[in-house]
Design a protein around this motif. Structure first.
Motif, mmCIF file in Angstrom:
data_model
loop_
_atom_site.group_PDB
_atom_site.id
_atom_site.type_symbol
_atom_site.label_atom_id
_atom_site.label_comp_id
_atom_site.label_asym_id
_atom_site.label_seq_id
_atom_site.Cartn_x
_atom_site.Cartn_y
_atom_site.Cartn_z
ATOM 1 N N PHE A 73 73.468 -145.379 -1.185
ATOM 2 C CA PHE A 73 73.043 -145.048 0.155
ATOM 3 C C PHE A 73 74.237 -144.977 0.970
ATOM 4 O O PHE A 73 74.175 -144.143 1.914
ATOM 5 C CB PHE A 73 72.617 -146.760 0.561
ATOM 6 C CG PHE A 73 71.285 -147.125 -0.111
ATOM 7 C CD1 PHE A 73 70.246 -146.222 0.167
ATOM 8 C CD2 PHE A 73 70.990 -148.306 -0.649
ATOM 9 C CE1 PHE A 73 68.967 -146.567 -0.368
ATOM 10 C CE2 PHE A 73 69.753 -148.809 -1.236
ATOM 11 C CZ PHE A 73 68.684 -147.811 -1.151
ATOM 12 N N HIS B 80 64.109 -148.673 -10.104
ATOM 13 C CA HIS B 80 64.646 -149.487 -8.896
ATOM 14 C C HIS B 80 64.528 -150.919 -8.818
ATOM 15 O O HIS B 80 62.967 -151.190 -8.935
ATOM 16 C CB HIS B 80 64.711 -148.766 -7.664
ATOM 17 C CG HIS B 80 65.452 -149.111 -6.348
ATOM 18 N ND1 HIS B 80 65.214 -150.202 -5.631
ATOM 19 C CD2 HIS B 80 66.216 -148.346 -5.938
ATOM 20 C CE1 HIS B 80 65.989 -150.253 -4.817
ATOM 21 N NE2 HIS B 80 66.710 -149.242 -4.694
ATOM 22 N N THR C 29 63.819 -144.901 -8.745
ATOM 23 C CA THR C 29 62.968 -144.727 -9.457
ATOM 24 C C THR C 29 62.788 -143.633 -10.372
ATOM 25 O O THR C 29 62.611 -143.581 -11.329
ATOM 26 C CB THR C 29 61.391 -144.896 -8.606
ATOM 27 O OG1 THR C 29 61.639 -143.907 -7.509
ATOM 28 C CG2 THR C 29 61.320 -146.359 -7.987
ATOM 29 N N ALA C 30 62.952 -142.361 -9.486
ATOM 30 C CA ALA C 30 63.156 -141.153 -10.130
ATOM 31 C C ALA C 30 64.152 -141.003 -10.871
ATOM 32 O O ALA C 30 63.934 -140.274 -12.133
ATOM 33 C CB ALA C 30 62.886 -140.113 -8.998
ATOM 34 N N ALA D 282 62.099 -139.094 -5.976
ATOM 35 C CA ALA D 282 62.407 -140.455 -5.333
ATOM 36 C C ALA D 282 61.426 -140.749 -4.188
ATOM 37 O O ALA D 282 61.110 -139.722 -3.344
ATOM 38 C CB ALA D 282 63.902 -140.650 -5.066
ATOM 39 N N TYR D 283 60.896 -141.758 -3.699
ATOM 40 C CA TYR D 283 60.266 -142.125 -2.469
ATOM 41 C C TYR D 283 61.098 -141.730 -1.369
ATOM 42 O O TYR D 283 60.387 -141.183 -0.290
ATOM 43 C CB TYR D 283 59.766 -143.646 -2.389
ATOM 44 C CG TYR D 283 58.812 -143.932 -3.744
ATOM 45 C CD1 TYR D 283 57.463 -143.554 -3.788
ATOM 46 C CD2 TYR D 283 59.403 -144.543 -4.721
ATOM 47 C CE1 TYR D 283 56.823 -143.740 -4.920
ATOM 48 C CE2 TYR D 283 58.527 -144.845 -5.924
ATOM 49 C CZ TYR D 283 57.330 -144.584 -5.914
ATOM 50 O OH TYR D 283 56.441 -144.897 -7.054
ATOM 51 N N SER D 284 62.324 -141.927 -1.569
ATOM 52 C CA SER D 284 63.173 -141.504 -0.344
ATOM 53 C C SER D 284 62.981 -140.069 0.147
ATOM 54 O O SER D 284 63.031 -139.630 1.230
ATOM 55 C CB SER D 284 64.478 -142.095 -0.475
ATOM 56 O OG SER D 284 64.481 -143.377 -0.761
ATOM 57 N N GLN E 208 58.110 -154.725 -6.769
ATOM 58 C CA GLN E 208 56.721 -154.513 -6.268
ATOM 59 C C GLN E 208 55.716 -154.427 -7.092
ATOM 60 O O GLN E 208 54.600 -154.611 -7.019
ATOM 61 C CB GLN E 208 56.690 -153.161 -5.459
ATOM 62 C CG GLN E 208 57.530 -153.202 -4.371
ATOM 63 C CD GLN E 208 58.162 -151.643 -3.731
ATOM 64 O OE1 GLN E 208 57.516 -150.721 -4.155
ATOM 65 N NE2 GLN E 208 59.352 -151.659 -3.215
ATOM 66 N N GLN F 30 63.588 -152.577 -6.369
ATOM 67 C CA GLN F 30 62.329 -152.689 -5.435
ATOM 68 C C GLN F 30 61.081 -152.173 -6.222
ATOM 69 O O GLN F 30 60.093 -152.899 -6.000
ATOM 70 C CB GLN F 30 62.503 -151.579 -4.120
ATOM 71 C CG GLN F 30 63.474 -152.552 -3.012
ATOM 72 C CD GLN F 30 62.574 -153.263 -2.099
ATOM 73 O OE1 GLN F 30 61.426 -153.307 -2.242
ATOM 74 N NE2 GLN F 30 63.311 -154.372 -1.540
ATOM 75 N N PRO G 126 65.581 -146.561 3.165
ATOM 76 C CA PRO G 126 64.646 -147.541 3.414
ATOM 77 C C PRO G 126 65.341 -148.538 3.867
ATOM 78 O O PRO G 126 66.411 -149.013 3.455
ATOM 79 C CB PRO G 126 64.234 -147.665 1.672
ATOM 80 C CG PRO G 126 65.360 -147.300 0.926
ATOM 81 C CD PRO G 126 66.318 -146.091 1.794
ATOM 82 N N THR H 212 56.929 -148.764 2.401
ATOM 83 C CA THR H 212 58.165 -148.889 2.572
ATOM 84 C C THR H 212 58.695 -148.269 4.102
ATOM 85 O O THR H 212 57.937 -147.193 4.139
ATOM 86 C CB THR H 212 59.003 -148.325 1.480
ATOM 87 O OG1 THR H 212 58.667 -148.876 0.400
ATOM 88 C CG2 THR H 212 60.863 -148.232 1.840
HETATM 89 O O1 LIG Z 1 64.030 -145.326 -5.886
HETATM 90 C C1 LIG Z 1 63.390 -144.596 -5.047
HETATM 91 O O2 LIG Z 1 62.544 -143.945 -5.260
HETATM 92 C C2 LIG Z 1 63.716 -145.006 -3.611
HETATM 93 O O3 LIG Z 1 63.449 -144.096 -2.610
HETATM 94 C C3 LIG Z 1 64.247 -146.299 -3.199
HETATM 95 C C4 LIG Z 1 63.371 -147.385 -2.900
HETATM 96 C C5 LIG Z 1 64.020 -148.451 -2.221
HETATM 97 O O4 LIG Z 1 65.137 -148.584 -1.937
HETATM 98 O O5 LIG Z 1 63.268 -149.482 -1.668
HETATM 99 C C6 LIG Z 1 62.227 -146.697 -1.610
HETATM 100 C C7 LIG Z 1 60.952 -146.902 -1.830
HETATM 101 C C8 LIG Z 1 60.369 -147.756 -2.605
HETATM 102 O O6 LIG Z 1 60.387 -148.991 -1.857
HETATM 103 C C9 LIG Z 1 61.243 -148.033 -3.965
HETATM 104 C C10 LIG Z 1 62.602 -147.721 -3.961
#
Ligand SMILES: O=C(O)C(=O)C[C@]1(C(=O)O)C=C[C@@H](O)C=C1
Length: 414
Positions: free
Chosen positions: A144, A214, A240-241, A123-125, A220, A216, A162, A284
């Protein structure tokens, strides 16, 4: 939103009532220490909050460096539990006395720090947690709120969450949670988000009927998905992951995920399209949360985040904003959320009827440190027009250099 049950990774969830009871002790002791600064309600005088904060400076400095070590979770110290019956003799002989090197500050930006994030690996987080705290131990959480609780219950030392994306906008849930919980913002990281379209090896775009990610991630890539001409349903999932993991674990051949290249690597998916975010410089912003605030400084650019509810009256928001404008303090963000305590105010107008005014909580980020007199004075003035005011944190701004085309320069590069 669908919740996918990850197969191989088990993100942190809140555990049994027994564990919870055991850990409550820590929450209470922590909450007591920080309440004077966290509860910036009208009843607590702002100036005295500042005084409390600065008087905390020295002890705080120590607590940042020593408490983690003494609690034994971030430490090279060889501490043994105290034994009333003196049964520890054999262990005691191995116990090393404290030396001066044990007293050096704990690596708050380094290894061993346990950092909670929402999502599963890839995940991006998780990557943002790695940028904020290189070599940290990243702890996946399924929601969260669990990440907030993990820090409150001392399961994690920090949370990285985020709050806004340059294309998708604010992550409202985290604004609400910032208010509901008592954690402090101690930093921010801006993370370039480079999305890929992922599917099982051999799957062709023409055969896809569904894209999951996700919300987001979907937002995006909204226009790019349309431009690709895919005839697919778009479905929101928790992260996302997690979407990539779901496809791999269930061998779903008609579905693609919007996720990172690292997620493709982890879950054995192929990249059908690379860089599908609608804007190359998609970023983000994440905040880092801790149980204790950091000491605001003036030797580098700082940002301060506050939340307030305003009093009845005219032009209140204008007056609040002008408290910053008169002092040349730039605002970088303003967000409003429903005031869940008082969502609606009824206003009776003679002969006309009853108007229903929606009540809000306003969140503002401004470019100044709480160590600066102009910031303290601005907040003293803001307090005059507000029924509730809380400082969420005063923390260094992320000033790292920017490379939109590459994913990231961090070790967690996606
Ligand atoms: O789903 C993910 O990978 C996250 O880390 C969450 C999240 C978010 O909540 O905005 C974080 C960054 C990206 O903008 C897309 C998703």
């Amino acid at each position: 939103m669908r919740t996918l049950i990850p197969s191989s990774h088990t993100p942190a969830t809140i555990t049994t009532p027994q564990t919870r009871r055991r850990r409550r002790f820590f929450i209470h002791s922590s909450a007591k220490r920080s309440d004077s600064f966290a509860n910036g309600s009208r009843s607590s005088d702002w100036q005295s909050s500042c005084a409390i904060l600065s008087s905390k400076v020295n002890s705080q400095q120590q607590s940042e460096s020593l408490i983690p070590a003494v609690n034994g979770y971030n430490s090279s110290l060889n501490l043994v539990p105290f034994d009333n019956n003196n049964n520890n003799k054999s262990i005691q002989s191995k116990t090393k006395p404290l030396s001066i090197t044990d007293l050096s500050p704990a690596p708050m930006h380094g290894s061993n720090l346990r950092v909670a994030y929402q999502g599963v690996p890839g995940a991006y987080s998780e990557a943002a947690a790695g940028k904020a705290y290189p070599n940290c131990q990243a702890i996946p959480c399924d929601q969260f709120e669990v990440a907030f609780q993990a820090v409150e219950l001392w399961i994690a030392d920090r949370a990285v969450l985020p709050v806004e994306n340059s294309l998708g906008g604010s992550i409202h849930r985290n604004y609400d949670l910032l208010l509901r919980h008592r954690l402090h913002i101690v930093g921010e990281v801006q993370f370039p988000v480079h999305h890929c379209l992922l599917a099982l090896p051999g799957v062709r775009k023409e055969f896809l009927t569904r894209v999951i990610s996700h919300p987001q991630g979907l937002a995006q890539c909204e226009h790019t998905l349309t431009k690709l001409g895919l005839n697919v349903a778009r479905e929101a999932v928790d992260d996302t992951a997690g979407a990539a993991e779901f496809i791999a674990a269930n061998n779903v051949r008609d579905t693609a995920a919007i996720a990172s290249a690292r997620a493709a690597e982890i879950y054995g998916l192929e990249i059908l399209e690379d860089g599908i975010q609608d804007d190359a410089s998609n970023v983000t912003r994440f905040v880092m949360l801790a149980r204790e605030p950091i000491i605001p400084r003036t030797d580098r650019p700082f940002k301060t985040s506050i939340v307030f509810a305003h009093e009845k009256g005219t032009c209140v928001l204008f007056k609040v904003l002008s408290a910053f404008a008169f002092r040349n303090i730039s605002l970088t963000k303003i967000e409003s959320r429903p005031n869940h305590n008082v969502p609606i105010r009824l206003v009776d107008e003679a002969n006309v009827g009853t108007a229903k005014h929606f009540e809000y909580m306003f969140y503002i980020d401004f470019e100044a440190s709480m160590a600066e007199a102009r910031a303290q004075n601005a907040l003293a003035e803001v307090q005059e027009f507000t029924s509730f005011l809380r400082v969420l944190g005063s923390y260094p701004m992320d000033m790292t250099s920017w490379s939109p085309s590459s994913s990231s320069s961090s070790t967690f590069s996606l």
